[in-house]
Design an enzyme around this catalytic site. Structure first.
Site, PDB file in Angstrom:
ATOM      1  N   ASP A   7     -40.992  -6.111  36.901  1.00 29.75           N
ATOM      2  CA  ASP A   7     -40.081  -6.224  35.765  1.00 29.75           C
ATOM      3  C   ASP A   7     -39.155  -7.378  36.077  1.00 29.75           C
ATOM      4  O   ASP A   7     -39.112  -7.879  37.213  1.00 29.75           O
ATOM      5  CB  ASP A   7     -39.299  -4.912  35.585  1.00 29.75           C
ATOM      6  CG  ASP A   7     -38.324  -4.945  34.406  1.00 29.75           C
ATOM      7  OD1 ASP A   7     -38.665  -5.563  33.386  1.00 29.75           O
ATOM      8  OD2 ASP A   7     -37.226  -4.364  34.506  1.00 29.75           O
ATOM      9  N   CYS A  70     -42.253  -3.620  31.842  1.00 32.11           N
ATOM     10  CA  CYS A  70     -41.316  -4.416  31.048  1.00 32.11           C
ATOM     11  C   CYS A  70     -41.950  -4.654  29.688  1.00 32.11           C
ATOM     12  O   CYS A  70     -43.067  -5.188  29.616  1.00 32.11           O
ATOM     13  CB  CYS A  70     -41.042  -5.742  31.754  1.00 32.11           C
ATOM     14  SG  CYS A  70     -40.051  -6.922  30.808  1.00 32.11           S
ATOM     15  N   CYS A 177     -37.137  -0.699  25.443  1.00 32.06           N
ATOM     16  CA  CYS A 177     -36.909  -1.543  26.620  1.00 32.06           C
ATOM     17  C   CYS A 177     -36.796  -0.592  27.796  1.00 32.06           C
ATOM     18  O   CYS A 177     -36.072   0.410  27.709  1.00 32.06           O
ATOM     19  CB  CYS A 177     -35.635  -2.376  26.463  1.00 32.06           C
ATOM     20  SG  CYS A 177     -35.118  -3.238  27.982  1.00 32.06           S
TER      21      CYS A 177
END
Length: 264
Positions: A7, A70, A177
């Site tokens: 990420d 991510c 997210c």
């Protein structure tokens, strides 16, 4: 069993903690590049370059699978990462949980970064999986960065702004997210006065873990690890970021990794 996650920053913690909870023996590799955050403001080419750097650093640790933990990297860089690393290394992306959120039929809100909100990618997911539901896309500027730096005041302001854009009576919120899953309870509290009493928050960590186990060959799943934790920042060995200790998922990883280190 060794699983790597990548990420831009600590958004990989929810999926890593879910893996650790399911398999305490799993050896985890956390590869990120926090100095390059936020990725959502970069050009697609630049973002792909940073994501590939994290992926390559993770792959060098010879994991059994790599999780792109991510949403932004999955949208823009998953194809490039898979083209370089598969089929030798299974690569699992992270998709917002729009399908399960819309299954209930009630109003749904999708909280996401401004770069993802309204994007063709997110609109396509809505069309494919939530066509019959009332869906509101809610941009959350600054929230991922506030979570990354454990800035409580900035988190509260960003969450309050997003809550004000979320229609009353919303029954399900998609946390679009991975960083947002770290502050899920703060989001729930902010929405409580206006949302449906049985509001459900939909993260992606559990679904990602299930997909990892589906993609792995049986011999990899059966293999016992040592519960180690390897942290890489731009490919360099690093400690778990101090901000991780501000969240339950980070504290759980830190506690287990300390035990594992002591055992060696």
């Amino acid at each position: 069993m060794k699983i790597a996650l990548m990420d831009s920053g600590i958004g990989l913690l929810p999926a890593a903690a879910a893996l650790r909870n399911l398999r305490p023996d799993v050896d985890l590799v956390l590869s990120s590049d926090p100095e390059s955050m936020p990725w959502g403001l970069r050009t697609t080419e630049d973002l792909i370059e940073h994501a590939l750097g994290c992926a390559r650093a993770a792959a060098a640790q010879r994991p059994d699978a790599l999780v792109v933990a991510c949403n932004t990297a999955t949208v823009h860089a998953l194809a490039a990462i898979r083209a370089e690393l598969e089929p030798e290394l299974p690569v699992i992306g992270t998709v917002p949980a729009i399908k399960p959120a819309a299954r209930g039929g009630g109003p749904v809100a999708i909280w996401a970064t401004p770069a993802t909100t309204g994007s063709p990618y997110q609109r396509a997911l809505i069309a494919d999986f939530a066509d019959d539901a009332q869906v509101t896309e809610v941009p959350c500027p600054g929230l991922a960065d506030a979570v990354e730096h454990a800035d409580g005041a900035a988190q509260a302001a960003a969450i309050a702004a997003a809550a004000a854009l979320t229609p009353p009576g919303t029954e399900a919120v998609v946390l679009g997210c991975t960083h947002y899953e770290l502050v899920a309870e703060s989001i729930r509290a902010a929405l409580a006065p206006t949302s449906h009493p049985e509001l459900v928050l939909h993260g992606s960590a559990d679904a990602v873990v299930a997909q990892v186990l589906r993609r792995l060959p049986a011999e990899a799943v059966a293999r016992q690890g040592s519960g180690t934790l390897t942290v890489l920042h731009a490919g360099r060995p690093s400690p778990l970021p101090a901000a991780a200790a501000c969240y339950p998922q980070g504290r759980a990883l830190g506690q287990v990794s300390s035990v594992a280190a002591g055992a060696h």
